[in-house]
Design an enzyme around this catalytic site. Structure first.
Site, PDB file in Angstrom:
ATOM      1  N   TYR A   1     -15.107  -1.791   8.793  1.00 33.66           N
ATOM      2  CA  TYR A   1     -13.712  -1.364   9.006  1.00 33.66           C
ATOM      3  C   TYR A   1     -13.283  -1.680  10.438  1.00 33.66           C
ATOM      4  O   TYR A   1     -12.205  -2.213  10.672  1.00 33.66           O
ATOM      5  CB  TYR A   1     -13.625   0.128   8.738  1.00 33.66           C
TER       6      TYR A   1
ATOM      7  N   ASP B   1      -0.480  -7.043  -5.730  1.00 35.14           N
ATOM      8  CA  ASP B   1      -1.834  -7.150  -5.184  1.00 35.14           C
ATOM      9  C   ASP B   1      -1.696  -7.991  -3.926  1.00 35.14           C
ATOM     10  O   ASP B   1      -1.260  -9.141  -4.000  1.00 35.14           O
ATOM     11  CB  ASP B   1      -2.745  -7.853  -6.212  1.00 35.14           C
TER      12      ASP B   1
ATOM     13  N   ILE C   1      -0.762  -1.896  -5.733  1.00 31.40           N
ATOM     14  CA  ILE C   1      -1.508  -2.609  -6.785  1.00 31.40           C
ATOM     15  C   ILE C   1      -1.477  -1.844  -8.100  1.00 31.40           C
ATOM     16  O   ILE C   1      -1.783  -2.371  -9.156  1.00 31.40           O
ATOM     17  CB  ILE C   1      -2.960  -2.847  -6.321  1.00 31.40           C
ATOM     18  N   ARG C   2      -1.095  -0.555  -8.044  1.00 35.94           N
ATOM     19  CA  ARG C   2      -1.019   0.272  -9.259  1.00 35.94           C
ATOM     20  C   ARG C   2       0.314   1.003  -9.263  1.00 35.94           C
ATOM     21  O   ARG C   2       0.995   1.047  -8.240  1.00 35.94           O
ATOM     22  CB  ARG C   2      -2.170   1.294  -9.247  1.00 35.94           C
TER      23      ARG C   2
ATOM     24  N   GLY D   1       0.817  -1.210   0.000  1.00 32.64           N
ATOM     25  CA  GLY D   1       0.000   0.000   0.000  1.00 32.64           C
ATOM     26  C   GLY D   1       0.850   1.260   0.000  1.00 32.64           C
ATOM     27  O   GLY D   1       0.498   2.274   0.596  1.00 32.64           O
TER      28      GLY D   1
ATOM     29  N   GLN E   1      -2.376   6.913   1.623  1.00 35.25           N
ATOM     30  CA  GLN E   1      -2.163   8.161   2.367  1.00 35.25           C
ATOM     31  C   GLN E   1      -0.941   8.064   3.265  1.00 35.25           C
ATOM     32  O   GLN E   1      -0.089   8.958   3.264  1.00 35.25           O
ATOM     33  CB  GLN E   1      -3.389   8.484   3.242  1.00 35.25           C
TER      34      GLN E   1
HETATM   35  C1  VAH Z   1     -10.713   6.578   8.192  1.00 36.42           C
HETATM   36  N1  VAH Z   1      -8.671   7.913   8.134  1.00 36.42           N
HETATM   37  O1  VAH Z   1     -11.330   7.631   8.300  1.00 36.42           O
HETATM   38  C2  VAH Z   1      -9.213   6.586   8.464  1.00 36.42           C
HETATM   39  C3  VAH Z   1      -8.926   6.304   9.931  1.00 36.42           C
HETATM   40  C4  VAH Z   1      -9.527   6.871  12.291  1.00 36.42           C
HETATM   41  C5  VAH Z   1      -9.810   7.124  10.860  1.00 36.42           C
HETATM   42  O2  VAH Z   1      -8.993   4.964  10.247  1.00 36.42           O
HETATM   43  O3  VAH Z   1     -11.250   5.535   7.868  1.00 36.42           O
END
Ligand code: VAH
Length: 313
Positions: free
Chosen positions: A141, A52, A35-36, A8, A12
């Protein structure tokens, strides 16, 4: 000498982590993968390979042929994208992590991957969130991050892999454009302040979240990975934060440089729901005690640097 492979690397964190790691350990000792491929210092100023993270065979071969001794696994979908594509997020975030952990186990690599304040949920204490506390996130997430923390601890206890991680707050940087996160309003606001003198926030007034300027995030990764293992009682993952603010406070900080800056709101219910499920302010005492974590930038210092660097960009 460390030989580090990073996944990655065009993300960011990755975009700036690669540059910083090459400054410290030497450009040839840091292999960037993503991956790119795009033209950038990441792909031009040192080893770069397409990867990947779902391709375990290629990941293993790249790490082995490079002679890596360290893996920094940064490839993942962020919170808002993961909420829009939960199945893809599970497969990529967990499948990629498993491949990186397995590669690290087989090759004896030291291992880093970030967790997030997203690993906490609505039932977690919101103020001074402790290092060890309830983690019942209500986002895909967050599920990925809690499972990831447990998997990384498992690989340490079961296989002796030297896994280490931090729970990052929202990260703010001027190198890559914001994308896919919930906290990215705090990045976008600086771009729009300079371009238009105003910003419409998708996060509501009064919504506090932990944040950190990217230079502090990079230093935290390096300090944790260099820390004396015998001092670490925790591993995956340490609470780290520099500040907690809500949109009106970042606007006030910007107005110290752009007095006419205007902030308005058009709340995005999806990202607001994610933000509301996260803590307001976490406690980073454990990271300070176990490996000397210390953030240098507060809100006004970050604003001054962001506006100066973006104006030049
Ligand atoms: C997001 N910048 O917004 C990430 C981070 C705590 C936020 O995990 O998903």
């Amino acid at each position: 000498m460390k030989k580090i492979i990073v996944t990655g690397a065009l993300g960011q964190i990755g975009s700036e982590l690669i540059v910083r790691l090459r400054e410290i350990y030497g450009a040839d000792n840091v292999m960037a993968t993503d991956i790119r491929k795009v033209d950038s210092p990441v792909t031009e100023n040192g080893p770069f390979e397409l990867l990947d993270v779902m391709d375990k065979e290629r990941m293993f071969k790249l790490a082995k042929d490079f002679g890596a001794d360290t893996m920094m696994h940064m490839a993942a979908l962020l919170s808002a994208t993961a909420e829009a594509k939960p199945l893809l997020a599970w497969n990529l975030n967990m499948g990629g992590l498993m491949n990186a952990l397995e590669t690290s186990r087989e090759l004896g690599l030291q291992f880093f991957t970030p967790s997030s304040i997203g690993a906490f949920g609505p039932s977690t204490p919101k103020e001074n969130t402790p290092q060890d506390t309830l983690q019942r996130p209500t986002t895909m997430y967050g599920v990925n991050k809690v499972a990831g923390e447990l998997l990384c601890d498992y690989y340490f206890h079961k296989f002796g892999v030297d896994t280490r991680g931090v729970r990052f707050p929202g990260l703010i940087s001027y190198v890559t454009a914001p994308g896919g996160g919930t906290t990215d309003y705090a990045v976008d606001i600086y771009y729009k302040a300079l371009e238009e003198g105003k910003y419409t926030s998708y996060i509501a007034e009064g919504t506090y979240m932990d944040m950190m300027y990217m230079p502090d995030a990079l230093q935290a990764i390096i300090d944790l990975m260099e820390a004396d293992a015998s001092k670490l009682e925790h591993r995956n993952a340490f609470n780290v934060t520099a500040m907690s603010f809500e949109p009106e406070q970042i606007a006030a900080s910007i107005r110290k440089h752009i007095p006419t800056f205007e902030l308005s709101y058009e709340v995005d219910p999806v990202r607001q729901t994610i933000a509301d499920s996260w803590p307001d302010a976490i406690d980073a005492t454990t990271a300070k005690n176990e490996w000397g974590f210390k953030a240098q930038y507060d809100l006004d210092a970050m604003t001054a640097d962001m506006l100066e660097k973006l104006a030049r960009k």
